[in-house]
Design a protein around this motif. Structure first.
Motif, short mmCIF file in Angstrom:
data_model
loop_
_atom_site.label_atom_id
_atom_site.label_comp_id
_atom_site.label_asym_id
_atom_site.label_seq_id
_atom_site.Cartn_x
_atom_site.Cartn_y
_atom_site.Cartn_z
N VAL A 1 0.82 -1.22 0.05
CA VAL A 1 0.14 -0.09 0.21
C VAL A 1 1.08 1.39 0.12
CG1 VAL A 1 -1.81 1.25 1.43
CG2 VAL A 1 -2.02 -1.14 1.13
N LEU A 2 1.90 1.22 0.78
CA LEU A 2 2.85 2.63 0.85
C LEU A 2 3.56 2.42 -0.57
CD1 LEU A 2 4.32 4.42 2.53
CD2 LEU A 2 5.90 2.64 3.05
N TYR A 3 3.98 1.40 -1.17
CA TYR A 3 4.53 1.59 -2.42
C TYR A 3 3.54 2.10 -3.27
CZ TYR A 3 8.79 -1.19 -1.03
OH TYR A 3 9.94 -1.72 -0.47
N ALA A 4 2.44 1.57 -3.27
CA ALA A 4 1.28 2.12 -4.26
C ALA A 4 1.03 3.69 -4.04
CB ALA A 4 0.03 1.41 -4.24
N PHE A 5 1.28 4.33 -2.97
CA PHE A 5 0.82 5.61 -2.52
C PHE A 5 2.10 6.35 -3.21
CE2 PHE A 5 -2.41 4.63 0.65
CZ PHE A 5 -3.52 5.18 -0.20
N ILE A 6 3.26 6.01 -2.90
CA ILE A 6 4.43 6.79 -3.42
C ILE A 6 4.64 6.73 -4.87
CG2 ILE A 6 6.86 6.66 -3.45
CD1 ILE A 6 6.82 5.26 -0.42
N ALA A 7 4.35 5.61 -5.63
CA ALA A 7 4.22 5.55 -7.01
C ALA A 7 3.15 6.51 -7.59
CB ALA A 7 3.70 3.99 -7.34
N THR A 8 2.06 6.64 -7.01
CA THR A 8 1.13 7.47 -7.54
C THR A 8 1.40 8.94 -7.22
OG1 THR A 8 -0.89 5.70 -6.82
CG2 THR A 8 -1.39 8.14 -7.03
N ALA A 9 2.04 9.17 -6.09
CA ALA A 9 2.63 10.62 -6.00
C ALA A 9 3.68 10.86 -7.04
CB ALA A 9 3.24 10.86 -4.62
N ILE B 1 3.64 9.50 -10.27
CA ILE B 1 3.23 9.80 -11.38
C ILE B 1 2.53 11.20 -11.51
CG2 ILE B 1 1.21 9.06 -12.83
CD1 ILE B 1 1.88 6.13 -11.84
N MET B 2 1.80 11.62 -10.23
CA MET B 2 1.16 12.91 -10.19
C MET B 2 2.39 14.01 -10.39
SD MET B 2 -1.86 12.72 -7.39
CE MET B 2 -0.93 12.46 -6.27
N ILE C 1 4.78 13.78 -12.15
CA ILE C 1 5.48 13.82 -13.42
C ILE C 1 4.32 14.93 -14.19
CG2 ILE C 1 5.58 12.86 -15.63
CD1 ILE C 1 6.34 10.22 -14.14
N GLY C 2 3.06 14.97 -13.81
CA GLY C 2 2.23 15.92 -14.50
C GLY C 2 2.45 17.34 -14.12
N ILE C 3 2.80 17.47 -12.74
CA ILE C 3 2.96 18.79 -12.41
C ILE C 3 4.19 19.33 -12.76
CG2 ILE C 3 3.39 19.97 -10.10
CD1 ILE C 3 1.80 17.93 -8.71
N PHE C 4 5.09 18.65 -12.78
CA PHE C 4 6.54 19.04 -13.52
C PHE C 4 6.29 19.54 -14.92
CE2 PHE C 4 8.43 16.97 -9.48
CZ PHE C 4 8.95 18.00 -8.99
N ILE C 5 5.75 18.56 -15.71
CA ILE C 5 5.31 19.05 -17.24
C ILE C 5 4.44 20.20 -17.07
CG2 ILE C 5 3.89 18.34 -19.17
CD1 ILE C 5 4.59 15.26 -18.32
N GLY C 6 3.46 20.37 -16.41
CA GLY C 6 2.77 21.56 -16.38
C GLY C 6 3.70 22.84 -15.90
N GLU C 7 4.73 22.76 -15.17
CA GLU C 7 5.48 24.01 -14.60
C GLU C 7 6.70 23.82 -15.77
OE1 GLU C 7 7.13 22.71 -10.94
OE2 GLU C 7 5.16 23.45 -9.81
N GLY C 8 6.92 23.03 -16.46
CA GLY C 8 7.78 23.18 -17.51
C GLY C 8 9.35 22.79 -17.10
N SER C 9 9.31 21.91 -15.87
CA SER C 9 10.50 21.44 -15.49
C SER C 9 10.99 20.23 -16.12
CB SER C 9 10.38 21.49 -13.77
OG SER C 9 11.75 21.00 -13.46
N ALA C 10 11.96 20.32 -16.85
CA ALA C 10 12.29 19.01 -17.40
C ALA C 10 13.21 18.06 -16.18
CB ALA C 10 13.37 19.11 -18.64
N LEU C 11 14.12 18.70 -15.56
CA LEU C 11 14.85 17.87 -14.46
C LEU C 11 13.99 17.46 -13.38
CD1 LEU C 11 17.49 17.41 -12.80
CD2 LEU C 11 17.24 19.76 -11.68
N GLY C 12 12.63 18.06 -13.06
CA GLY C 12 11.61 17.52 -12.19
C GLY C 12 11.10 16.30 -12.74
#
Length: 61
Positions: free
Chosen positions: A9-17, A19-20, A22-33
């Motif tokens: 369950v812990l691994y699933a929550f961390i993996a979900t975070a 994945i989320m 990734i979308g946030i960093f794409i929105g911010e335009g941060s390639a490093l993120g």
């Protein structure tokens, strides 16, 4: 509830975070993120599969 493997369950929550994030960093335009979030996702998924294999070999699953 007694059959829940909380480590997964812990691994699933961390993996979900990851994945989320990734979308946030794409929105911010941060390639490093994006790269760091993808790396974190790969590490967490690898740990999950490794843990599952070890638990299966010990007969805990």
């Amino acid at each position: 509830m007694r059959n829940i493997k909380w480590v997964f369950v812990l691994y699933a929550f961390i993996a979900t975070a990851a994945i989320m994030s990734i979308g946030i960093f794409i929105g911010e335009g941060s390639a490093l993120g994006v790269v760091l979030a993808i790396t974190a996702l790969i590490v967490v998924m690898g740990l999950g599969f490794t843990t599952k294999k070890k638990m299966r070999e010990k007969g805990q699953l």
